[in-house]
Design a protein around this motif. Structure first.
Motif, short mmCIF file in Angstrom:
data_model
loop_
_atom_site.label_atom_id
_atom_site.label_comp_id
_atom_site.label_asym_id
_atom_site.label_seq_id
_atom_site.Cartn_x
_atom_site.Cartn_y
_atom_site.Cartn_z
N VAL A 48 -4.41 28.97 -3.19
CA VAL A 48 -4.74 27.62 -4.12
C VAL A 48 -3.17 26.82 -3.91
O VAL A 48 -2.22 27.45 -4.52
CB VAL A 48 -5.17 28.00 -5.41
N HIS A 49 -3.57 25.74 -3.26
CA HIS A 49 -2.25 24.78 -3.25
C HIS A 49 -2.73 23.38 -4.58
O HIS A 49 -4.04 23.26 -4.52
CB HIS A 49 -2.31 24.11 -1.93
N GLU A 50 -1.65 23.14 -5.36
CA GLU A 50 -2.02 22.20 -6.09
C GLU A 50 -1.10 20.72 -5.77
O GLU A 50 -0.08 21.08 -5.44
CB GLU A 50 -1.42 22.42 -7.65
N ILE A 51 -1.89 19.83 -5.84
CA ILE A 51 -1.34 18.26 -5.62
C ILE A 51 -1.63 17.68 -6.72
O ILE A 51 -2.62 17.28 -7.41
CB ILE A 51 -2.13 17.77 -4.48
N GLN A 52 -0.44 17.05 -7.39
CA GLN A 52 -0.44 16.08 -8.28
C GLN A 52 -1.01 14.55 -7.86
O GLN A 52 -0.21 14.17 -7.26
CB GLN A 52 0.83 16.12 -9.39
N VAL A 72 -6.74 27.26 7.10
CA VAL A 72 -8.21 27.02 6.93
C VAL A 72 -8.37 28.54 6.33
O VAL A 72 -7.92 29.48 6.29
CB VAL A 72 -8.83 27.46 8.51
N GLY A 73 -9.40 27.98 5.07
CA GLY A 73 -9.68 29.07 4.03
C GLY A 73 -9.05 28.81 2.86
O GLY A 73 -9.27 29.25 1.67
N ASP A 74 -7.73 28.29 2.84
CA ASP A 74 -7.22 27.71 1.45
C ASP A 74 -7.79 26.71 0.89
O ASP A 74 -8.74 26.00 1.38
CB ASP A 74 -5.70 27.08 1.90
N THR A 75 -7.56 26.73 -0.53
CA THR A 75 -8.14 25.77 -1.35
C THR A 75 -6.92 24.74 -1.94
O THR A 75 -5.77 25.20 -2.09
CB THR A 75 -8.64 26.31 -2.47
N VAL A 76 -7.28 23.43 -1.89
CA VAL A 76 -6.34 22.53 -2.61
C VAL A 76 -7.12 21.94 -3.92
O VAL A 76 -8.17 21.94 -3.69
CB VAL A 76 -6.33 21.33 -1.66
N ASN A 87 -8.94 9.42 -7.42
CA ASN A 87 -9.85 10.40 -6.73
C ASN A 87 -9.23 10.80 -5.28
O ASN A 87 -8.19 10.09 -4.96
CB ASN A 87 -11.28 9.64 -6.48
N VAL A 88 -9.80 11.59 -4.45
CA VAL A 88 -9.59 11.69 -3.04
C VAL A 88 -10.67 11.52 -2.08
O VAL A 88 -11.95 11.60 -2.35
CB VAL A 88 -9.48 13.02 -2.93
N ALA A 89 -10.12 10.25 -1.11
CA ALA A 89 -11.02 9.94 -0.23
C ALA A 89 -10.70 10.08 1.16
O ALA A 89 -9.40 9.69 1.29
CB ALA A 89 -11.30 8.40 -0.42
N PHE A 90 -11.23 10.83 2.07
CA PHE A 90 -10.74 10.87 3.32
C PHE A 90 -11.00 9.97 4.20
O PHE A 90 -12.10 9.17 4.27
CB PHE A 90 -11.29 12.33 3.89
N TYR A 91 -9.93 9.49 5.14
CA TYR A 91 -10.14 8.45 6.15
C TYR A 91 -11.13 8.93 7.17
O TYR A 91 -10.76 10.02 7.78
CB TYR A 91 -8.84 7.71 6.86
N VAL A 130 -10.93 21.57 -3.29
CA VAL A 130 -12.12 21.78 -2.07
C VAL A 130 -11.20 22.93 -1.35
O VAL A 130 -10.07 23.25 -1.08
CB VAL A 130 -11.79 20.43 -1.10
N SER A 131 -12.26 23.94 -1.04
CA SER A 131 -11.83 25.12 -0.21
C SER A 131 -11.92 24.63 1.15
O SER A 131 -13.34 24.47 1.35
CB SER A 131 -12.66 26.06 -0.75
#
Length: 160
Positions: A48-52, A72-76, A87-91, A130-131
């Motif tokens: 599990v990785h954290e982003i502020q 692949v398989g890690d969670t953010v 929020n998080v929005a992917f291009y 998101v995993s």
């Protein structure tokens, strides 16, 4: 919290939300309240990785770190630290070819604003997870909708 949810259910019914909205509110009231938006998929099997998500002392909005490499398989887990809402929005054009449908299926559905957009976090310490299971390896560019014009953009590289 449950009293607030019950009041919300009554308000929804009074405003014409109907039976379906009342049932959804009852389900929300019965669910444990964690303050975490989670995906409906199985949890990741990796790290599990954290982003502020934050506004720094200079007034700039940012993801910290702005670039992250995972497997692949890690969670953010994105954490709303300051300067909200975030929020998080992917291009759509900055993700690997063929990744949009799989990525959209991994994003939590609660509060979802669009196929590649996550919920808007309005409170300090709210999180969004998101995993990244079964996604194509490659670079995934993303941004914060309210703060994109102010430079709140980042990238996630996913390796096999």
């Amino acid at each position: 919290m449950r009293k607030a949810m019950a009041a919300l259910a009554l308000l929804t019914m009074a405003c014409g939300g109907g039976e379906q909205a009342a049932q959804e509110d009852e389900q929300l009231a019965a669910a444990p309240q964690t303050g975490v938006a989670t995906a409906a998929t199985a949890p990741g099997t990796g790290v599990v990785h954290e982003i502020q998500m934050m506004q720094n002392p200079d007034g700039n909005y940012m993801f910290q770190p702005a670039a992250l490499t995972i497997k692949v398989g890690d969670t953010v887990r994105w954490i709303n630290v300051s300067g909200f809402p975030h929020n998080v929005a992917f291009y759509e054009d900055k993700i690997p070819q063929g990744a949009a449908d799989q990525l959209a299926s991994l994003l939590p559905t609660e509060g979802k604003l669009g196929p590649l957009l996550g919920a808007l976090l309005t409170q300090a310490d709210e999180t969004f997870e998101v995993s990244f299971i079964n996604v194509p390896a490659g670079s995934y560019g993303y941004f914060c909708v309210p703060h994109e014009a102010l430079g709140m953009v980042a990238s996630l590289t996913i390796e096999q």
